[in-house]
Enzyme design. Structure first.
Site, mmCIF file in Angstrom:
data_model
loop_
_atom_site.group_PDB
_atom_site.id
_atom_site.type_symbol
_atom_site.label_atom_id
_atom_site.label_comp_id
_atom_site.label_asym_id
_atom_site.label_seq_id
_atom_site.Cartn_x
_atom_site.Cartn_y
_atom_site.Cartn_z
ATOM 1 N N ARG A 223 0.859 -1.279 0.072
ATOM 2 C CA ARG A 223 0.049 0.213 0.101
ATOM 3 C C ARG A 223 0.989 1.105 0.114
ATOM 4 O O ARG A 223 1.979 1.256 0.646
ATOM 5 C CB ARG A 223 -0.870 -0.035 1.163
ATOM 6 N N HIS A 271 -0.768 0.052 -9.684
ATOM 7 C CA HIS A 271 -1.427 -0.978 -8.813
ATOM 8 C C HIS A 271 -2.081 -2.221 -9.735
ATOM 9 O O HIS A 271 -3.409 -2.147 -9.624
ATOM 10 C CB HIS A 271 -2.547 -0.218 -8.048
HETATM 11 C C1 GLV Z 1 -5.087 -4.744 -3.944
HETATM 12 O O1 GLV Z 1 -4.493 -4.098 -3.856
HETATM 13 C C2 GLV Z 1 -5.747 -5.840 -3.027
HETATM 14 O O2 GLV Z 1 -5.529 -5.392 -1.879
HETATM 15 O O3 GLV Z 1 -5.923 -7.087 -3.573
#
Ligand code: GLV
Length: 308
Positions: A223, A271
């Site tokens: 994160r 991401h």
């Molecule tokens: C993506 O970031 C997840 O938490 O699966």
């Protein structure tokens, strides 16, 4: 049985199709078209608006579309029904692939060779044997263990740091503050796959970077909140870190003009390290509902006190 799907980042049509195939009796409604909120039994969500789930009086179970649930837990009105995290082989293998790809990119000098190719130059640069490269993994949950195993299978010297000691073949386990420092000192590459909690926020900071060997690389696929963003570029620019591969950011999408975009030693991906593929993950959702209906223990239930 009715399930509410709520995500603006996932393909609702594909999810509805995959769920219908496996559970023809499950009615799936896609937010914001949810009909009578009292009819909703289950919710499958990624970053739903705060308060949405609290407005479902008969909600029995929440399934997170993501492995990380910190955004959900920030909703002070989140109903006290079981909350299940997404743990699927699709997401786990994706993540292990991303981590391996980034490790190899740095270790096998892929970017340098791309530059040499542009210049039409044939110039072997050499690289260290994998067995002489220490890789520290912060977080030995499903994603950390899968990544550790993949790297160990390539003969990297893999270490992992976790809250409790873990036994993973080929991986040296570290715990606690002392263990963290011991691991950092040997980590030529450091991979963050921790859950984001108050204890892990900003863990990738100037003090931690200083404990890594000179020339280390930081890979963050967990994160954005794990990285003290302002500390990264100075550590790279003064030559202590060789660079970083980042898949996650404090602000997503990464804002235009953010210094990470243009930095030559920071590799940005949007991401995508571990994706919840509907074709692989719908079964997990249907299984969670089946277990719930049968009154059997659920898998991957979030411990709200721990935050993951
Ligand atoms: C993506 O970031 C997840 O938490 O699966």
């Amino acid at each position: 049985m009715t399930l509410l799907f709520c995500s603006t980042s996932d393909n609702a049509d594909r999810w509805v199709g995959e769920l219908r195939k496996r559970a023809p009796n499950l009615e799936v409604r896609v937010w914001p078209e949810m009909g009578d909120p009292a009819e909703i039994d289950y919710a499958l969500v990624w970053k739903p608006p705060h308060g949405l789930l609290a407005g479902l009086p008969n909600l029995k179970l929440i399934v997170s579309l993501g492995a990380g649930v910190e955004a959900l837990l920030l909703d002070p009105t989140l109903p006290q029904v079981p909350l299940v995290r997404m743990v699927t082989d699709g997401l786990t293998l994706d993540m292990a692939g991303y981590v391996a790809m980034q490790v190899l990119r740095w270790e096998r000098k892929l970017d340098a060779y791309a530059e040499l190719q542009k210049a039409g130059r044939w110039e072997p640069l050499g690289h260290r044997p994998a067995s002489e490269v220490g890789i520290g993994i912060l977080g030995l949950g499903e994603l950390g263990v899968a990544s550790a195993r993949t790297l160990a299978s390539m003969d990297y010297r893999v270490m992992g740091w976790s809250r409790s000691p873990k036994t993973v073949s080929g991986v040296e386990s570290f715990t606690g503050e002392e263990g963290l420092h011991a691991m950092l000192g040997q980590s030529d590459l450091l991979v963050c796959l921790l859950p984001l909690t108050e204890d892990t926020r900003d863990i990738l900071n100037a003090e931690l970077f200083a404990r890594l060997p000179k020339g280390a690389v930081v890979i963050n696929a967990a994160r954005g909140g794990h990285l003290a963003e302002a500390d990264l570029i100075p550590a790279i620019d003064r030559g202590h870190l060789a660079g970083a591969s980042l898949d996650v950011f404090a602000d997503e999408p990464l804002p235009p003009g953010h210094p990470f975009w243009a930095h030559p030693r920071i590799h940005v991906t949007p991401h995508i390290a571990g994706i919840t593929h509907p074709s692989r993950a719908a079964e997990t959702v249907v299984e969670a509902i089946r277990l719930f209906e049968a009154g059997q223990p659920l898998k991957n239930v979030v411990d709200r006190a721990k935050g993951y």
